[in-house]
Design a protein around this motif. Structure first.
Motif: not given
Ligand SMILES: Nc1nc2c(ncn2[C@@H]2O[C@@H]3COP(=O)(O)O[C@H]3[C@H]2O)c(=O)[nH]1
Length: 566
Positions: A384-406
């Motif tokens: 079920r894993l999906k592969s995603i690329v993040y660019l330098p400096g991109d926020f993967v998650c932000k404090k306080g957001d609802i966690g929907k993914e690990m």
């Protein structure tokens, strides 16, 4: 049955073991009831013989190596029989050489018939037939066997009656099936099969020219060598001159001496017609081969161009455009495709499992969080894993957001950051680490499902994403693992010192207010979703990731307004 199947790296060995277990159970079963399949010898192979049947499956490469030898022998006959028939190459000096080469080619043909072909497994009703007698019988009853035998009939003995004439070896060309089999199997194991396809197509082209050169020489001989301006003059290397003529005629280059006699004109006309037909189909074939080889590259370019065009027409800021382009280029460079899951989706589950297990299971087993979890659960997760690329400096998650993914880091690094302006780096996580699990493993009561920290990509980060819904779907089937993960989640909360969740959403709203827009309503999004999967909404997701949702939502709103207005 009730025994769990543990999938190991050595999938073949695993398969053999499962078959063996099955067969042992069938044997036990047979003692009690009459097995309707027992009468068929092909369906009840003794376990001890199972390993000897791997010629076709496991020793594919050895068989291909052998086929390459047969192909060389076949090609020797294919190219040299016509040339020897047409040109005066039967002089006493050349004959011993031809004779030796002929014998070597014949020996290869015979070995193929006696040793290799009767040992080649085949499938019957989905079952691999390994029984030597059955295989032999099948081969002997096949048209391939007939052709193989005809191809080695010693018709050359007619030399004694009529002299050394290559026409008596024409039956050697009946071995063509070996060439096509070699070609198919080679394509099957090559990483860049198009290289072989291009070589093969060029080979076809050269062979047709070769045949034409032979025909031209025969025609010249028929007319009388050097008799007219059109025929071969008799000077220089006969083969080379005739080949040159063939190239100029068949490819319709022209610039040749004019044919005068009826025979010459007819010959030349036929040449032109054949040339047009053959070369147009070969050029078409070449275009298909190269088109197929670069199809994924073309798809990548088309996707990127469409996205860029979309951004330009919607006046997306230059900065975002550049980042989207960078994302496309990096994703393409790092994984050679935009969406790996698209490729795997076409495969049956067992194949996807084999690939996923081979690539990632070892990494997964080492992750602390999953230690003590059911192995099969890990396999389910891998799928079920999906592969995603993040660019330098991109926020993967932000404090306080609802966690929907690990997330699991496939390559690159991410940083857990905080403090004013996110300048403080708490920890740097590297390939193989898991994050985003804290909010995922907690219940939503008291805001436990909110992110406890900011996480941003340090350089380019390639992550595996596991959706909360997918994780829950999996855990339903593995209550023990669920307990293990819940316990670990609680531990992590304590160990990592969960910070107070952000309850105030005002900050985000402020961000949106800056652009004078409201977030899109579900109705608006539904209207926009009408573009379909893989369409605009999907493309926008890329921008969404890049601009943390805010700017793109603004543009979505603009667009949706226009869309609704239309
Ligand atoms: N709060 C916190 N999170 C961390 C730390 N190190 C790594 N993380 C990860 O950062 C993630 C942020 O989202 P989650 O709260 O879901 O899960 C968090 C952890 O997986 C740390 O020291 N403190």
């Amino acid at each position: 049955e009730s025994r769990p199947i543990v999938i190991s790296k050595d999938f073949d060995a695993q398969l053999i073991e499962i078959v063996q277990q099955y067969r042992q159970r069938t044997e036990q079963f047979k003692e009690k009831v009459i097995d309707p399949y027992a009468s068929s010898p092909e369906c009840s192979p003794p376990v001890s013989e199972y390993k000897s049947i791997q010629l076709m499956i496991n020793d594919n490469r050895k068989y291909i190596a052998w086929l390459s030898l047969v192909t060389i022998a076949f090609n020797y006959n294919l190219w040299f029989i016509p040339v020897r028939m047409a040109f005066p190459y039967h002089d006493p000096e050349a004959v011993p050489l031809w004779f030796t080469l002929d014998i070597i080619a014949d020996i290869i043909y015979v070995i193929d018939i006696i040793v290799f072909q009767p040992r080649l497994q085949f499938c019957k009703g989905g079952d691999i037939i390994y029984d030597k007698d059955v295989i032999k019988k099948k081969y002997r009853g096949s048209s391939r066997f007939q052709n193989d035998v005809l191809s080695v009939l010693p018709s050359d003995l007619l030399y004694f009656l009529f002299g050394f004439k290559s026409v008596f070896r024409i039956n050697r060309l009946m071995k063509s099936e070996a060439f096509f089999e070699f070609s198919d199997r080679l394509e099957g194991i090559m990483t860049k099969a198009y290289i072989w396809r291009v070589i093969r197509t060029i080979g076809y082209l050269m062979f047709i020219l070769h045949l034409n050169a032979c025909l031209y020489y025969v025609a010249s001989e028929y007319q009388g060598i050097g008799k007219t301006k059109w025929v071969y003059s008799g000077q220089g290397s006969a083969y080379l001159r005739c080949y040159y003529f063939a190239v100029r005629t068949l490819i319709n280059i022209g610039g040749l001496p004019e044919p005068h006699t009826v025979f010459e004109i007819t010959f030349q006309l036929a040449n032109f017609f054949v040339g047009v037909f053959v070369f147009s189909s070969l050029i078409g074939q070449m275009r298909d081969v190269i088109g197929a080889a670069t199809a994924s590259q073309t798809y990548f370019r088309a996707s990127m161009d469409a996205c860029v065009e979309y951004m330009v027409s919607n006046h997306i800021p230059r900065l975002v455009q550049t980042r989207v382009r960078t994302w496309y280029n990096y994703t393409w460079d790092s994984q050679g495709m935009l969406d790996e899951s698209e490729l795997l989706e076409q495969m049956p589950l067992v194949m996807r499992t084999a690939i996923a297990v081979d690539i990632n299971l070892a990494t997964f087993q080492k992750i602390d969080l999953f230690k003590g979890c059911d192995n099969q659960m890990l396999v389910d997760m891998l799928l079920r894993l999906k592969s995603i690329v993040y660019l330098p400096g991109d926020f993967v998650c932000k404090k306080g957001d609802i966690g929907k993914e690990m997330y699991i880091i496939k390559a690159g690094e991410v940083q857990v950051i905080g403090g004013p302006d996110n300048k403080i780096v708490f920890v740097t996580l590297k390939a193989g680490c898991v994050f985003g699990e804290i909010s995922l493993l907690q219940s939503s009561a008291n805001g436990g499902n909110r992110r406890t920290a900011n996480v941003a990509a340090h350089g380019f980060a390639n992550l595996f994403v596991l959706d909360k819904k997918d994780l829950n779907d999996i855990l339903i089937h593995y209550p023990e693992s669920q307990k293990v993960l819940a316990r670990k989640g609680r531990k992590l909360m304590k160990a990592k010192g969960k910070t107070a969740p952000v309850k105030d959403e005002g900050e985000k709203k402020k961000g949106l207010a800056m652009f004078g827009q409201k977030p899109p309503t579900p109705k608006m999004l539904r209207a926009f979703g009408g573009f379909g999967k893989g369409g605009l909404l999907e493309k926008l997701r890329v921008c969404d990731d890049l601009m943390s949702g805010i700017m793109v939502q603004t543009h979505i709103c603009n667009l949706v307004c226009v869309w609704q207005w239309i």
